[in-house]
Design a protein around this motif. Sequence first.
Motif, short mmCIF file in Angstrom:
data_model
loop_
_atom_site.label_atom_id
_atom_site.label_comp_id
_atom_site.label_asym_id
_atom_site.label_seq_id
_atom_site.Cartn_x
_atom_site.Cartn_y
_atom_site.Cartn_z
N LEU A 43 2.93 -67.12 -4.75
CA LEU A 43 2.90 -66.36 -6.01
C LEU A 43 2.83 -64.86 -5.79
N ARG A 44 2.78 -64.41 -4.56
CA ARG A 44 2.59 -62.99 -4.28
C ARG A 44 3.65 -62.12 -4.96
N LYS A 45 4.92 -62.48 -4.82
CA LYS A 45 5.99 -61.66 -5.40
C LYS A 45 5.95 -61.69 -6.93
N ILE A 46 5.70 -62.85 -7.51
CA ILE A 46 5.65 -62.97 -8.97
C ILE A 46 4.54 -62.09 -9.53
N LEU A 47 3.36 -62.16 -8.91
CA LEU A 47 2.23 -61.36 -9.37
C LEU A 47 2.53 -59.88 -9.24
N SER A 48 3.20 -59.50 -8.16
CA SER A 48 3.55 -58.10 -7.96
C SER A 48 4.57 -57.65 -9.01
N ASP A 49 5.59 -58.47 -9.24
CA ASP A 49 6.64 -58.11 -10.21
C ASP A 49 6.08 -57.98 -11.62
N GLN A 50 5.12 -58.85 -11.95
CA GLN A 50 4.53 -58.84 -13.29
C GLN A 50 3.35 -57.87 -13.41
N LYS A 51 3.00 -57.24 -12.28
CA LYS A 51 1.86 -56.30 -12.23
C LYS A 51 0.58 -56.98 -12.74
N ILE A 52 0.35 -58.18 -12.22
CA ILE A 52 -0.81 -58.99 -12.59
C ILE A 52 -1.70 -59.14 -11.36
N SER A 53 -2.99 -59.01 -11.53
CA SER A 53 -3.91 -59.10 -10.41
C SER A 53 -4.79 -60.35 -10.47
N SER A 54 -4.67 -61.14 -11.53
CA SER A 54 -5.54 -62.31 -11.72
C SER A 54 -4.70 -63.56 -12.00
N LEU A 55 -5.05 -64.68 -11.37
CA LEU A 55 -4.37 -65.94 -11.66
C LEU A 55 -4.62 -66.38 -13.10
N ALA A 56 -5.81 -66.12 -13.59
CA ALA A 56 -6.11 -66.47 -14.98
C ALA A 56 -5.20 -65.71 -15.93
N ASP A 57 -4.95 -64.43 -15.63
CA ASP A 57 -4.04 -63.64 -16.46
C ASP A 57 -2.62 -64.18 -16.38
N LEU A 58 -2.23 -64.63 -15.20
CA LEU A 58 -0.89 -65.20 -15.04
C LEU A 58 -0.75 -66.47 -15.89
N VAL A 59 -1.74 -67.32 -15.86
CA VAL A 59 -1.69 -68.55 -16.65
C VAL A 59 -1.62 -68.23 -18.14
N ARG A 60 -2.41 -67.28 -18.57
CA ARG A 60 -2.37 -66.88 -19.99
C ARG A 60 -0.99 -66.37 -20.37
N LEU A 61 -0.37 -65.63 -19.46
CA LEU A 61 0.95 -65.06 -19.75
C LEU A 61 2.02 -66.15 -19.84
N VAL A 62 2.05 -67.07 -18.89
CA VAL A 62 3.11 -68.10 -18.90
C VAL A 62 2.94 -69.09 -20.04
N GLU A 63 1.74 -69.19 -20.57
CA GLU A 63 1.52 -70.14 -21.67
C GLU A 63 1.82 -69.54 -23.04
N ARG A 64 2.15 -68.25 -23.07
CA ARG A 64 2.55 -67.64 -24.33
C ARG A 64 3.95 -68.08 -24.71
N ARG A 65 4.18 -68.23 -26.00
CA ARG A 65 5.51 -68.57 -26.49
C ARG A 65 6.50 -67.47 -26.10
N GLY A 66 7.67 -67.90 -25.64
CA GLY A 66 8.70 -66.95 -25.25
C GLY A 66 8.73 -66.64 -23.77
N ASN A 67 7.75 -67.17 -23.02
CA ASN A 67 7.70 -66.90 -21.58
C ASN A 67 8.09 -68.13 -20.76
N GLU A 68 8.99 -68.93 -21.31
CA GLU A 68 9.39 -70.17 -20.63
C GLU A 68 10.05 -69.90 -19.28
N LEU A 69 10.83 -68.81 -19.19
CA LEU A 69 11.50 -68.51 -17.92
C LEU A 69 10.48 -68.17 -16.84
N LEU A 70 9.47 -67.38 -17.18
CA LEU A 70 8.43 -67.05 -16.21
C LEU A 70 7.64 -68.31 -15.82
N ARG A 71 7.38 -69.16 -16.79
CA ARG A 71 6.68 -70.42 -16.52
C ARG A 71 7.47 -71.26 -15.51
#
Length: 281
Positions: A43-71
Amino acid sequence: MSFEASSRSRFNDADYAIFRQFLEKSCGILLGENKNYLIDSRLRKILSDQKISSLADLVRLVERRGNELLRQTVIDAMTTNETLWFRDRHPFEYFSSTLLPELMQSSDVVGRIWCAASSTGQEPYTISMCIDEYRKKNPLVRRDVSILATDISAGVLEQARSGVYDSLAINRGLSQDRLSRYFKALPNNQWEVKPEIRQRVEYRQLNLKDSLASLGRFDVVFCRNVLIYFSTDLQAEILRKIHGVLKPNGHLFLGGSETPKGLSQYFSMRYYTPGVIYQKK
């Protein structure tokens, strides 16, 4: 079951637990203990590309409507795609020598085979080569076989559909004879599967946690080396669903190390040297 974050881990135990729950809920993959390094590296590259530092934040982001591609990108990154041509050899030898002749004698117009975790296409194309070899040795046989190949990863399906492989992939299990018969040489040391092998195979994205009702019925199912990534309960559920899409007396191939709960309820064992295949009860 919890993760023990090591000194090399980027995240805390709570973060790993949240991501682990997301992954199992989304696609069934059950990460064992001490797999922090796997999450970190994939997940290193994905987190870097999304400028996310927390796995919890990543999960919250992919579970939002409209983020199916990132999921899907996250799931693809966590999916293991280890595969090769004629993997373990003996299942395909048994398929060619015993099951395929039986299948070709059926009264159905076209036989159907399902590869439930096709990865980058080596397994379904291997099966298609086996069918082509059988038909060439038995020219009076008119029946053909179609292959449905599914995987949860959109990325590996795209590569499989292309039918193009580099020399590293080609050299994993493929004989020189089959390479010359079934592949076309391309520039940059790449090889393309010939149309007569590709045309039998249809690729479709599928999560094995979902309903299989739309797939139809099959004579043979290959579900090899995928159940080991799932929980015991999910393994049993998938076996029940595979039983439901197999035709009467249909057959199931599993990986050599896979003996999941529920097998004896739905299948009888048919032994061959040195393996075993499961027949629908």
